[in-house]
Design a protein around this motif. Structure first.
Motif, mmCIF file in Angstrom:
data_model
loop_
_atom_site.group_PDB
_atom_site.id
_atom_site.type_symbol
_atom_site.label_atom_id
_atom_site.label_comp_id
_atom_site.label_asym_id
_atom_site.label_seq_id
_atom_site.Cartn_x
_atom_site.Cartn_y
_atom_site.Cartn_z
ATOM 1 N N PHE A 183 0.812 -1.219 0.000
ATOM 2 C CA PHE A 183 0.000 0.000 0.000
ATOM 3 C C PHE A 183 0.851 1.278 0.000
ATOM 4 C CE2 PHE A 183 -2.870 -3.174 1.934
ATOM 5 C CZ PHE A 183 -3.852 -3.150 0.963
ATOM 6 N N VAL A 184 2.154 1.120 -0.172
ATOM 7 C CA VAL A 184 3.120 2.217 -0.274
ATOM 8 C C VAL A 184 2.987 3.191 0.914
ATOM 9 C CG1 VAL A 184 4.237 3.813 -1.864
ATOM 10 C CG2 VAL A 184 2.822 2.003 -2.784
ATOM 11 N N VAL A 185 2.878 2.616 2.118
ATOM 12 C CA VAL A 185 2.862 3.433 3.337
ATOM 13 C C VAL A 185 4.082 3.106 4.204
ATOM 14 C CG1 VAL A 185 0.377 3.770 3.411
ATOM 15 C CG2 VAL A 185 1.383 1.773 4.530
ATOM 16 N N GLY A 186 5.000 2.393 3.633
ATOM 17 C CA GLY A 186 6.226 1.994 4.312
ATOM 18 C C GLY A 186 7.011 1.116 3.367
ATOM 19 N N VAL A 187 8.050 0.529 3.900
ATOM 20 C CA VAL A 187 8.874 -0.351 3.089
ATOM 21 C C VAL A 187 9.105 -1.653 3.853
ATOM 22 C CG1 VAL A 187 11.033 0.664 3.920
ATOM 23 C CG2 VAL A 187 11.004 -0.487 1.724
ATOM 24 N N PHE A 188 9.064 -2.770 3.140
ATOM 25 C CA PHE A 188 9.287 -4.075 3.749
ATOM 26 C C PHE A 188 10.714 -4.149 4.265
ATOM 27 C CE2 PHE A 188 10.588 -8.467 3.790
ATOM 28 C CZ PHE A 188 9.502 -9.122 4.325
ATOM 29 N N ASP A 189 10.867 -4.522 5.528
ATOM 30 C CA ASP A 189 12.196 -4.632 6.126
ATOM 31 C C ASP A 189 12.234 -5.908 6.964
ATOM 32 O OD1 ASP A 189 14.617 -4.373 7.441
ATOM 33 O OD2 ASP A 189 14.334 -2.257 7.920
ATOM 34 N N ILE A 190 13.075 -6.836 6.578
ATOM 35 C CA ILE A 190 13.199 -8.109 7.292
ATOM 36 C C ILE A 190 13.599 -7.874 8.744
ATOM 37 C CG2 ILE A 190 15.612 -8.589 6.706
ATOM 38 C CD1 ILE A 190 12.877 -11.204 6.556
ATOM 39 N N ASP A 191 14.345 -6.798 9.001
ATOM 40 C CA ASP A 191 14.742 -6.473 10.373
ATOM 41 C C ASP A 191 13.541 -6.099 11.230
ATOM 42 O OD1 ASP A 191 17.349 -6.966 9.681
ATOM 43 O OD2 ASP A 191 17.900 -4.860 9.475
ATOM 44 N N ASP A 192 12.548 -5.460 10.636
ATOM 45 C CA ASP A 192 11.328 -5.138 11.380
ATOM 46 C C ASP A 192 10.626 -6.407 11.844
ATOM 47 O OD1 ASP A 192 11.836 -2.475 10.995
ATOM 48 O OD2 ASP A 192 10.202 -2.149 9.560
ATOM 49 N N ILE A 193 10.630 -7.420 11.010
ATOM 50 C CA ILE A 193 10.022 -8.700 11.388
ATOM 51 C C ILE A 193 10.757 -9.275 12.594
ATOM 52 C CG2 ILE A 193 9.658 -11.096 10.640
ATOM 53 C CD1 ILE A 193 9.149 -9.951 7.815
#
Length: 135
Positions: free
Chosen positions: A88-98
Motif C-alpha cells: 500500500f506504499v505506506v512503508g517499506v518491507f524490512d526483514i529487520d522489522d520482522i
C-alpha cells in the motif's frame, strides 16, 4: 497498530523509491552505527518502537492457550503487516522489522510470565497468612 501502519502521517512521505530490505540486520546495524558516529538517535528509537509495538501481542499469545501454533500466528501476522506496508506504499518491507517485532512478542510473553509468577506468589503468601490466622 492499524493507525501506526497506515495512518499517522505515513501517507505524507513518498516510499515508492525505497527498496525492500531482504538482508537480515542491515538496517539495525546502520541505525547503531549512525547513533555511534553522529549521535543520531532516530534509528535507535525506531528499533525500540518496533520492539515495544508488539509486546502486547506476547500477552495475547500467553492468554490464548488453546492455540498450539501461537508463534506461527505471530510470525504470519508480522510478515503480513510488513508486506502490507510495501503493497500500500505506506512503508517499506524490512526483514529487520520482522525480527524486531518478534523480539517484542517474545518479550511480552516473558514479561507476562514474570508478572504471573509474582502475582501467584503474592496470592500464595496471602493464602498462607489467612490459613495461619484461622488456625
Amino acid at each position: 497498530l492499524f493507525f501506526i501502519l497506515f495512518g499517522g502521517g505515513r501517507r505524507d512521505y513518498d516510499y515508492s523509491g525505497l527498496k525492500p530490505n531482504l538482508l537480515p540486520f542491515i538496517s539495525i546495524v546502520k541505525a547503531i552505527k549512525a547513533a555511534i558516529a553522529a549521535h543520531e538517535l532516530s534509528g535507535l528509537i525506531g528499533i525500540l518502537l518496533n520492539i515495544l509495538l508488539f509486546v502486547p501481542f506476547g500477552f495475547i499469545a500467553v492468554e490464548n492457550k488453546k492455540r498450539k501454533d501461537r508463534l506461527a500466528v505471530h510470525v504470519l501476522f508480522v510478515c503480513v503487516s510488513e508486506a502490507a506496508q510495501q503493497l500500500f506504499v505506506v512503508g517499506v518491507f524490512d526483514i529487520d522489522d520482522i525480527f524486531l517485532n518478534l523480539i517484542g512478542a517474545v518479550a511480552g510473553i516473558l514479561i507476562y510470565r514474570i508478572i504471573a509468577r509474582v502475582v501467584i506468589g503474592i496470592q500464595l503468601k496471602e493464602a498462607r497468612r489467612s490459613g495461619q490466622k484461622r488456625g
